[in-house]
Design an enzyme around this catalytic site. Structure first.
Site, PDB file in Angstrom:
ATOM      1  N   LYS A 115       0.868  -1.196  -0.112  1.00  0.00           N
ATOM      2  CA  LYS A 115      -0.011   0.069   0.213  1.00  0.00           C
ATOM      3  C   LYS A 115       0.807   1.477  -0.107  1.00  0.00           C
ATOM      4  CE  LYS A 115      -4.417  -1.490   1.437  1.00  0.00           C
ATOM      5  NZ  LYS A 115      -5.193  -2.120   2.550  1.00  0.00           N
ATOM      6  N   LYS A 204      -6.411 -12.133  -5.594  1.00  0.00           N
ATOM      7  CA  LYS A 204      -7.923 -12.212  -4.641  1.00  0.00           C
ATOM      8  C   LYS A 204      -9.067 -11.234  -5.153  1.00  0.00           C
ATOM      9  CE  LYS A 204      -7.490  -9.163  -0.688  1.00  0.00           C
ATOM     10  NZ  LYS A 204      -8.060  -8.894   0.656  1.00  0.00           N
ATOM     11  N   LYS A 207     -12.717  -5.280  -3.288  1.00  0.00           N
ATOM     12  CA  LYS A 207     -13.518  -4.226  -3.413  1.00  0.00           C
ATOM     13  C   LYS A 207     -12.912  -3.196  -4.074  1.00  0.00           C
ATOM     14  CE  LYS A 207     -13.574  -4.377   1.451  1.00  0.00           C
ATOM     15  NZ  LYS A 207     -14.178  -4.173   2.921  1.00  0.00           N
TER      16      LYS A 207
END
Ligand code: TYM
Length: 337
Positions: A115, A204, A207
């Site tokens: 991130k 994966k 969202k």
């Protein structure tokens, strides 16, 4: 009584991956263990604000708790729901654990590395995220923390912090959570830990992925979800086999089918093994997902916000009592009290 604890961030409507990989297994565990364990299911709202939130955070949280209820969670004297920011001991303990954890171990967290890659302007919360998570877990002496595999490293960090803390003060102040291999055994879902992105099955389902067809959201119209399954990426091998490395797209579909229809994965694999028509498998999975969503969405429509708020009030009273007692022990150890 042992404590089982988990949370899901509510930054947007949840995906089928969150539902099948985390929410539904937790509901099943909670209903199974509510006679012999304390079950804490909380909204990590302070974790949500490290990144953007789609829509209104407070409303998203209420919607997530409704998902749990629609999935069959029964809240009772041993099963508690609460919001993290309504229990200030979480942030207080986080600071104290910041003074126990090391820069080295926190910098090694894969999620932090991903991130923050190349971003000087990334917020400090992204770095501190796993320490707050350790506080969430250790405040309640949680032994089991059902989570997907992307979170295992954070559980290991919480274990290390707990052991170091106990060693430093020569007392078992924190319960050390079970190691991840035991967590997986306890969850009993070793096969179903990660639902993949439909278009890019090496990743994966998330969202935050932009491509609409890569993910199924829990509020998708059932027909729309079925279409997404029909357009899922497979491979050119031409034979159905469960092999997450060699045939991740096909394996993902088999996994989704097993979880959605509540059938053991081995049975689904046996039914389809060796067949050659990928279209037939897709059609079956599309039907199963659309049936599941239809039922889930109609149950969801029957639950009102007032019920969730009432359950949260009880849950937050319980959580504050337990968390404040643990925080006081920690403060005493450091001679803050
Ligand atoms: P979050 O919201 O990122 O993820 C919530 C859970 O969903 C799982 N998950 C998936 N499982 C299977 N397939 C997928 N495609 C998929 N996508 C997400 C995640 O593994 C996770 O189990 N850091 C936590 C929130 C948290 C927490 C805690 C949890 C904060 N403090 C303390 C437990 C205990 C998180 O990842 O949330």
């Amino acid at each position: 009584m042992k404590t089982i604890l988990t949370g899901i961030r509510s930054n947007s409507v949840l995906t089928l991956g969150n539902y099948l990989g985390a929410l539904l297994p937790m509901v099943r565990l909670a209903n199974k263990h509510s006679g012999d364990s304390q079950i804490n299911i909380f909204a990590p709202d302070l974790h949500s604000i490290i990144s953007d939130v789609d829509g209104d955070l407070r409303e998203n949280i209420i919607r997530t708790f409704k998902y749990y209820l629609a999935a069959g969670l029964k809240v009772n004297e041993n099963v508690h729901i609460y919001r993290q920011s309504y229990v200030p001991a979480h942030s207080e303990l986080c600071w104290i654990l910041d003074c126990v954890a090391t820069m080295g171990e926190t910098s090694r967290m894969i999620q932090f590395k991903e991130k923050s890659k190349g971003q000087e302007s990334c917020n400090v919360g992204i770095f501190n995220y796993p320490i707050l998570m350790a506080a969430d877990i250790l405040l309640y002496d949680a032994e089991y923390v059902p989570l997907g595999e992307d979170q295992f490293q954070h559980i290991e960090l919480a274990r290390n912090i707990a052991m170091r803390f106990n060693h430093r003060f020569g007392a078992e102040i924190f319960t050390v959570p079970a190691k991840t291999s035991d967590q997986v055994k306890f969850m009993g879902v070793s096969d179903g830990l990660r639902i993949r992105d439909l278009l890019n099955p090496e990743k994966k389902m998330s969202k935050s992925t932009v491509a609409e067809n890569s993910k199924i959201m829990l509020d998708d119209e059932p027909e729309k979800a079925a279409k997404k399954i029909m357009s899922a990426t497979t491979d050119s091998i031409g034979k159905i086999k469960f092999d997450m490395w060699g045939q991740p797209g096909i394996s993902n579909l088999l996994q989704i089918e097993a979880l959605v229809t509540d059938t053991p994965l081995q049975d689904v694999i046996a039914t389809w093994a060796g067949q050659t028509k990928y279209g037939d498998l897709k059609k079956k999975v599309a039907e199963s997902v659309s049936e599941m969503l239809t039922m889930f969405q109609s149950r969801l429509a029957e639950i009102d916000d007032a019920e969730v708020y009432r359950l949260l009030e009880d849950g937050e009273k319980y959580a504050n009592k337990v968390a404040n007692a643990k925080l006081l022990e920690v403060q005493k150890a450091f001679r803050l009290r």
